[in-house]
Design a protein around this motif. Structure first.
Motif, mmCIF file in Angstrom:
data_model
loop_
_atom_site.group_PDB
_atom_site.id
_atom_site.type_symbol
_atom_site.label_atom_id
_atom_site.label_comp_id
_atom_site.label_asym_id
_atom_site.label_seq_id
_atom_site.Cartn_x
_atom_site.Cartn_y
_atom_site.Cartn_z
ATOM 1 N N THR A 23 -17.101 -41.942 4.250
ATOM 2 C CA THR A 23 -18.021 -41.104 4.060
ATOM 3 C C THR A 23 -19.660 -41.321 4.786
ATOM 4 N N ASP A 24 -20.585 -40.342 4.674
ATOM 5 C CA ASP A 24 -21.842 -40.563 5.035
ATOM 6 C C ASP A 24 -22.567 -41.144 4.125
ATOM 7 N N ILE A 25 -23.817 -41.613 4.231
ATOM 8 C CA ILE A 25 -24.792 -42.196 3.358
ATOM 9 C C ILE A 25 -25.003 -41.772 1.946
ATOM 10 N N PHE A 26 -24.396 -40.383 1.726
ATOM 11 C CA PHE A 26 -24.366 -39.820 0.605
ATOM 12 C C PHE A 26 -23.181 -40.238 -0.506
ATOM 13 N N GLY A 27 -22.141 -40.590 0.268
ATOM 14 C CA GLY A 27 -21.138 -40.989 -0.488
ATOM 15 C C GLY A 27 -20.277 -40.278 -1.246
ATOM 16 N N LEU A 28 -19.659 -40.500 -2.366
ATOM 17 C CA LEU A 28 -18.823 -39.513 -2.857
ATOM 18 C C LEU A 28 -19.553 -38.855 -3.874
ATOM 19 N N PRO A 29 -20.787 -38.673 -4.381
ATOM 20 C CA PRO A 29 -21.554 -37.613 -5.154
ATOM 21 C C PRO A 29 -21.531 -36.319 -4.477
ATOM 22 N N LEU A 30 -21.690 -36.460 -3.019
ATOM 23 C CA LEU A 30 -21.793 -35.270 -2.094
ATOM 24 C C LEU A 30 -20.242 -34.574 -2.006
ATOM 25 N N ILE A 31 -20.153 -33.578 -2.524
ATOM 26 C CA ILE A 31 -18.554 -32.877 -2.750
ATOM 27 C C ILE A 31 -18.175 -32.701 -1.115
ATOM 28 N N PRO A 47 -12.662 -43.685 -0.145
ATOM 29 C CA PRO A 47 -12.986 -44.917 -0.924
ATOM 30 C C PRO A 47 -14.650 -44.754 -1.274
ATOM 31 N N ASP A 48 -15.189 -45.488 -2.302
ATOM 32 C CA ASP A 48 -16.460 -45.621 -2.666
ATOM 33 C C ASP A 48 -17.039 -46.700 -1.775
ATOM 34 N N LEU A 49 -17.962 -46.276 -0.858
ATOM 35 C CA LEU A 49 -18.533 -47.467 -0.022
ATOM 36 C C LEU A 49 -19.590 -48.076 -0.292
ATOM 37 N N PHE A 50 -20.260 -47.509 -1.562
ATOM 38 C CA PHE A 50 -21.328 -47.962 -2.126
ATOM 39 C C PHE A 50 -21.365 -48.648 -3.519
ATOM 40 N N ASN A 51 -20.442 -48.791 -3.840
ATOM 41 C CA ASN A 51 -20.186 -49.330 -5.217
ATOM 42 C C ASN A 51 -20.922 -48.444 -6.342
ATOM 43 N N GLY A 52 -20.699 -47.041 -6.182
ATOM 44 C CA GLY A 52 -21.425 -46.367 -7.239
ATOM 45 C C GLY A 52 -22.770 -45.957 -6.995
ATOM 46 N N ASN A 63 -9.079 -44.623 -9.705
ATOM 47 C CA ASN A 63 -9.563 -46.343 -9.510
ATOM 48 C C ASN A 63 -10.842 -46.334 -8.791
ATOM 49 N N GLY A 64 -11.692 -45.265 -8.903
ATOM 50 C CA GLY A 64 -12.834 -45.214 -8.278
ATOM 51 C C GLY A 64 -12.781 -44.516 -6.882
ATOM 52 N N ALA A 65 -11.702 -44.163 -6.499
ATOM 53 C CA ALA A 65 -11.453 -43.435 -4.950
ATOM 54 C C ALA A 65 -11.012 -42.166 -5.241
#
Length: 262
Positions: free
Chosen positions: A43-51, A71-76, A23-25
């Motif tokens: 996460t840091d400012i790069f969010g989930l895309p940074l592995i 969790p996704d802090l930045f809505n993708g 569910n996005g996390a």
């Protein structure tokens, strides 16, 4: 939202994530059925895309034998994309202010729309929904950079039982004074985000509670040769940075073992 030159710097960790998206996390699952404790990785400012955040979550899950959620802090839509990641300079190298300003300008609108006060309700809702479903016995959070700022705020609520804060972004005295759960701080030698005077004040505020009803356990550790981002985006080619990254990870594990016993 406060930012600094090193917010855009770092390196990609070796390895591949082994968890799953739910569910996005991101979920690095512990042993099936173990709900005695869980960790939220902010996460840091790069969010989930940074592995990196996923690899760190996997490693925490293996060591603590529990679920770790990212969790996704930045809505993708993280304010800074992975392709903008730069290898950091060594400690002590002068900041190139003109380059800093030029590089940060394109990210300013996204940073404003994803500042901590905007992202915090997303995290709060995520944790509440997670607990309603999973009912973990104890819940901790570890936050890096941007996520470190959110972890400080969350430590002033009843959502968590313990936090680890790694080279956070902007932190106010009011947020530190409101903290009511045990906290461990992993600090860089040089940090434009969590500056030395702010770091000293945070420790002083927590120390001033000694002997009072509102005292909560805390610790601060400083890692030589490191800059902002070392615990999340370390350039492992630098021995002191590698040692700092590994030290901050062990500090995280030990703190949660101590404050979230099973």
């Amino acid at each position: 939202m406060a930012s600094c030159d090193n917010c855009k710097k770092g390196a990609v960790l070796p390895g591949e994530p082994t968890g799953t998206m739910v569910n996005g996390a991101y979920l690095a699952a512990g042993p099936e059925g173990n709900t005695s404790r869980a960790i939220i990785l902010l996460t840091d400012i790069f969010g989930l895309p940074l592995i990196n955040c996923k690899i760190i979550a996997d490693n925490i899950s293996k060591r603590l034998q529990c679920d770790v959620w990212v969790p996704d802090l930045f809505n993708g839509k993280p304010p800074i994309t992975v392709d903008k990641l730069k290898v950091p300079e060594r400690v002590g190298e002068k900041i190139k202010w003109f380059s800093l300003i030029i590089n940060m300008l394109p990210s300013v609108p996204a940073m404003l729309f994803n500042r901590p006060t905007v992202a915090y309700p997303r995290v709060e809702n995520f944790v509440k929904e997670l607990q309603n479903k999973k009912k973990y016995g104890k819940l901790g959070a570890v936050g890096y950079c941007f996520g470190g700022t959110l972890a400080v705020t969350m430590a002033g609520t009843d959502l968590l039982n313990s936090v680890v804060i790694c080279h956070p972004g902007s932190v106010t005295e009011e947020a530190v004074q409101a903290m009511k759960v045990p906290s461990a701080w992993a600090c860089a030698e040089e940090d434009m985000g969590f500056k030395p005077d702010i770091r000293r004040k945070a420790e002083e505020l927590l120390a001033s509670r000694q002997g009072k009803d509102n005292f909560v356990e805390y610790e601060f550790k400083d890692y030589k040769g490191t800059v902002h981002g070392f615990a999340a985006r370390p350039n492992l080619a630098y021995p002191e940075v590698k040692a700092g990254y590994e030290g901050a990870f062990e500090q995280t594990i030990e703190w949660f073992q101590k404050t979230l016993p099973v």
